[in-house]
Design a protein around this motif. Structure first.
Motif, PDB file in Angstrom:
ATOM      1  N   ALA A  38      80.599   2.408 129.298  1.00  0.00           N
ATOM      2  CA  ALA A  38      80.106   1.177 128.428  1.00  0.00           C
ATOM      3  C   ALA A  38      78.719   0.606 129.195  1.00  0.00           C
ATOM      4  O   ALA A  38      78.781   0.550 130.323  1.00  0.00           O
ATOM      5  CB  ALA A  38      81.251   0.201 128.155  1.00  0.00           C
ATOM      6  N   TYR A  39      77.767   0.442 128.076  1.00  0.00           N
ATOM      7  CA  TYR A  39      76.495  -0.183 128.628  1.00  0.00           C
ATOM      8  C   TYR A  39      76.323  -1.560 127.757  1.00  0.00           C
ATOM      9  O   TYR A  39      76.805  -1.971 126.727  1.00  0.00           O
ATOM     10  CB  TYR A  39      75.402   0.825 128.160  1.00  0.00           C
ATOM     11  CG  TYR A  39      75.435   1.899 128.986  1.00  0.00           C
ATOM     12  CD1 TYR A  39      74.082   1.885 129.936  1.00  0.00           C
ATOM     13  CD2 TYR A  39      76.035   3.042 128.928  1.00  0.00           C
ATOM     14  CE1 TYR A  39      73.961   2.898 130.688  1.00  0.00           C
ATOM     15  CE2 TYR A  39      75.888   4.126 130.008  1.00  0.00           C
ATOM     16  CZ  TYR A  39      74.854   4.148 130.787  1.00  0.00           C
ATOM     17  OH  TYR A  39      74.671   5.092 131.601  1.00  0.00           O
ATOM     18  N   SER A  40      75.579  -2.257 128.586  1.00  0.00           N
ATOM     19  CA  SER A  40      75.043  -3.730 128.089  1.00  0.00           C
ATOM     20  C   SER A  40      74.184  -3.341 126.778  1.00  0.00           C
ATOM     21  O   SER A  40      73.464  -2.251 126.805  1.00  0.00           O
ATOM     22  CB  SER A  40      74.603  -4.596 129.240  1.00  0.00           C
ATOM     23  OG  SER A  40      73.426  -3.678 129.575  1.00  0.00           O
ATOM     24  N   GLU A  41      73.949  -4.626 126.125  1.00  0.00           N
ATOM     25  CA  GLU A  41      73.008  -4.623 125.020  1.00  0.00           C
ATOM     26  C   GLU A  41      71.782  -4.977 125.438  1.00  0.00           C
ATOM     27  O   GLU A  41      71.620  -5.609 126.496  1.00  0.00           O
ATOM     28  CB  GLU A  41      73.520  -5.170 123.880  1.00  0.00           C
ATOM     29  CG  GLU A  41      74.779  -4.512 123.233  1.00  0.00           C
ATOM     30  CD  GLU A  41      75.351  -5.346 122.188  1.00  0.00           C
ATOM     31  OE1 GLU A  41      74.676  -6.469 121.944  1.00  0.00           O
ATOM     32  OE2 GLU A  41      76.593  -5.028 121.472  1.00  0.00           O
ATOM     33  N   GLY A  42      70.705  -5.097 124.653  1.00  0.00           N
ATOM     34  CA  GLY A  42      69.344  -5.334 124.949  1.00  0.00           C
ATOM     35  C   GLY A  42      68.369  -4.691 125.257  1.00  0.00           C
ATOM     36  O   GLY A  42      68.674  -3.084 124.926  1.00  0.00           O
ATOM     37  N   PHE A  43      67.200  -4.867 125.498  1.00  0.00           N
ATOM     38  CA  PHE A  43      65.872  -4.091 125.982  1.00  0.00           C
ATOM     39  C   PHE A  43      65.964  -3.205 127.104  1.00  0.00           C
ATOM     40  O   PHE A  43      65.562  -2.336 127.090  1.00  0.00           O
ATOM     41  CB  PHE A  43      64.836  -5.085 125.956  1.00  0.00           C
ATOM     42  CG  PHE A  43      64.383  -5.736 125.022  1.00  0.00           C
ATOM     43  CD1 PHE A  43      63.787  -5.060 123.756  1.00  0.00           C
ATOM     44  CD2 PHE A  43      64.456  -6.921 124.591  1.00  0.00           C
ATOM     45  CE1 PHE A  43      63.476  -5.430 122.520  1.00  0.00           C
ATOM     46  CE2 PHE A  43      64.238  -7.603 123.645  1.00  0.00           C
ATOM     47  CZ  PHE A  43      63.641  -7.028 122.603  1.00  0.00           C
ATOM     48  N   ASN A  44      67.033  -3.479 128.107  1.00  0.00           N
ATOM     49  CA  ASN A  44      67.221  -2.706 129.108  1.00  0.00           C
ATOM     50  C   ASN A  44      68.724  -2.548 129.685  1.00  0.00           C
ATOM     51  O   ASN A  44      69.244  -3.293 130.491  1.00  0.00           O
ATOM     52  CB  ASN A  44      66.547  -3.634 130.233  1.00  0.00           C
ATOM     53  CG  ASN A  44      66.762  -2.568 131.514  1.00  0.00           C
ATOM     54  OD1 ASN A  44      66.680  -1.518 131.695  1.00  0.00           O
ATOM     55  ND2 ASN A  44      66.707  -3.501 132.704  1.00  0.00           N
ATOM     56  N   PRO A  45      69.492  -1.790 128.740  1.00  0.00           N
ATOM     57  CA  PRO A  45      70.751  -1.470 128.884  1.00  0.00           C
ATOM     58  C   PRO A  45      71.097  -0.793 130.166  1.00  0.00           C
ATOM     59  O   PRO A  45      70.464  -0.014 130.513  1.00  0.00           O
ATOM     60  CB  PRO A  45      71.139  -0.785 127.551  1.00  0.00           C
ATOM     61  CG  PRO A  45      69.944   0.006 127.330  1.00  0.00           C
ATOM     62  CD  PRO A  45      68.767  -0.846 127.689  1.00  0.00           C
ATOM     63  N   HIS A  46      72.197  -1.528 130.812  1.00  0.00           N
ATOM     64  CA  HIS A  46      72.725  -1.048 132.105  1.00  0.00           C
ATOM     65  C   HIS A  46      74.388  -0.745 132.162  1.00  0.00           C
ATOM     66  O   HIS A  46      74.895  -1.203 131.175  1.00  0.00           O
ATOM     67  CB  HIS A  46      72.183  -1.729 133.177  1.00  0.00           C
ATOM     68  CG  HIS A  46      72.686  -3.122 133.117  1.00  0.00           C
ATOM     69  ND1 HIS A  46      71.872  -4.329 132.459  1.00  0.00           N
ATOM     70  CD2 HIS A  46      73.875  -3.792 133.511  1.00  0.00           C
ATOM     71  CE1 HIS A  46      72.715  -5.213 132.486  1.00  0.00           C
ATOM     72  NE2 HIS A  46      73.707  -5.124 133.077  1.00  0.00           N
ATOM     73  N   MET A  47      74.558   0.154 133.041  1.00  0.00           N
ATOM     74  CA  MET A  47      76.164   0.167 133.044  1.00  0.00           C
ATOM     75  C   MET A  47      76.900  -1.102 133.299  1.00  0.00           C
ATOM     76  O   MET A  47      76.372  -1.930 133.864  1.00  0.00           O
ATOM     77  CB  MET A  47      76.427   1.346 134.240  1.00  0.00           C
ATOM     78  CG  MET A  47      76.049   2.765 133.882  1.00  0.00           C
ATOM     79  SD  MET A  47      76.722   3.790 135.111  1.00  0.00           S
ATOM     80  CE  MET A  47      75.913   5.170 135.059  1.00  0.00           C
TER      81      MET A  47
END
Length: 230
Positions: A38-47
């Motif tokens: 699963a990844y975070s939302e936004g301009f710079n998604p990360h694990m």
């Protein structure tokens, strides 16, 4: 989606990885194992990964813990096996557990660590006697210097239990339990140097640090992050 809590090694070959480099090594291992995350939302998604703590450069650990949100139907055991197939030396998965969906950040709940600090000893002494003054002191003032400020702390607020020593082949290993609280903590290297400078411990400024355990201390005792459910 499910949340997994894994115990990972940080062995001797990874001693000089910074916390950021260690985190990046974990992410690369996950990608090589083709674990759907699963990844975070936004301009710079990360694990979606969180760590139990940030180890200082040069410190090894018997177990580092991570929480990771995975989009996998595969079992915990299979995921651990896939990770270990691609793990670099010193970054093996040791154990794991499936956690409830909502858990507290481990950095917020892991509040006690056990360290082994090892270095040359310059004299043949009876360490149990030598450590008595430090161990039995109700209060020890120490000037803690950080980039932002200098303040006086009470070492015994963080080192509440007796330090023990073991000598082998000209080196002494001091085992110390250190509390990690909202008001701060003290580094094992600071305790080592305080003993050398103020308590005449026959040691040098040459030492290595190994974190034997990072734990959750509460009213019921001390537990590893895999022994609790929050």
């Amino acid at each position: 989606m499910k949340k997994l809590r894994l115990a990972l090694n940080k062995g001797e070959k990874l001693r000089f990885l910074s916390h950021l480099d260690y985190a990046q090594a974990v992410e690369r291992m996950i990608r090589r194992a083709d674990i759907r995350m699963a990844y975070s939302e936004g301009f710079n998604p990360h694990m979606k990964i969180s760590f139990s703590s940030a180890l200082a450069l040069g410190v090894t650990a018997a177990a580092e813990y991570i929480d990771m949100d995975v989009l996998e139907e595969d079992s915990l055991e299979s995921i651990m096996e896939r990770l270990n197939r691609v793990a670099p030396p010193g970054l093996e998965v040791l154990d794991g557990k499936e956690m409830p969906d909502k858990v507290k950040k481990m950095m917020a709940i892991c509040n006690y660590a056990i360290y082994e600090v090892t270095g040359p000893t310059t004299a043949d002494v009876e360490w149990s006697e030598l450590l008595k003054t430090f161990n039995e002191a109700p209060e020890i003032s120490y000037e803690k210097i950080t980039p932002k400020k200098t303040r006086i702390i009470d070492v015994k607020e963080f080192v509440k239990e007796s330090i023990t020593a073991h000598v082998d082949d000209g080196k002494v290993t001091l085992v110390m339990g250190i509390g990690i609280y909202p008001q701060g903590t003290i580094k094992p290297s600071e305790v080592w140097n305080l003993g050398k400078d103020s308590y005449n411990w026959p040691i040098t400024s040459d030492y290595e640090i190994h974190r034997r355990a990072i734990m959750v201390e509460n009213e019921e005792g001390r537990f590893t992050p895999l022994e609790i459910n929050y």
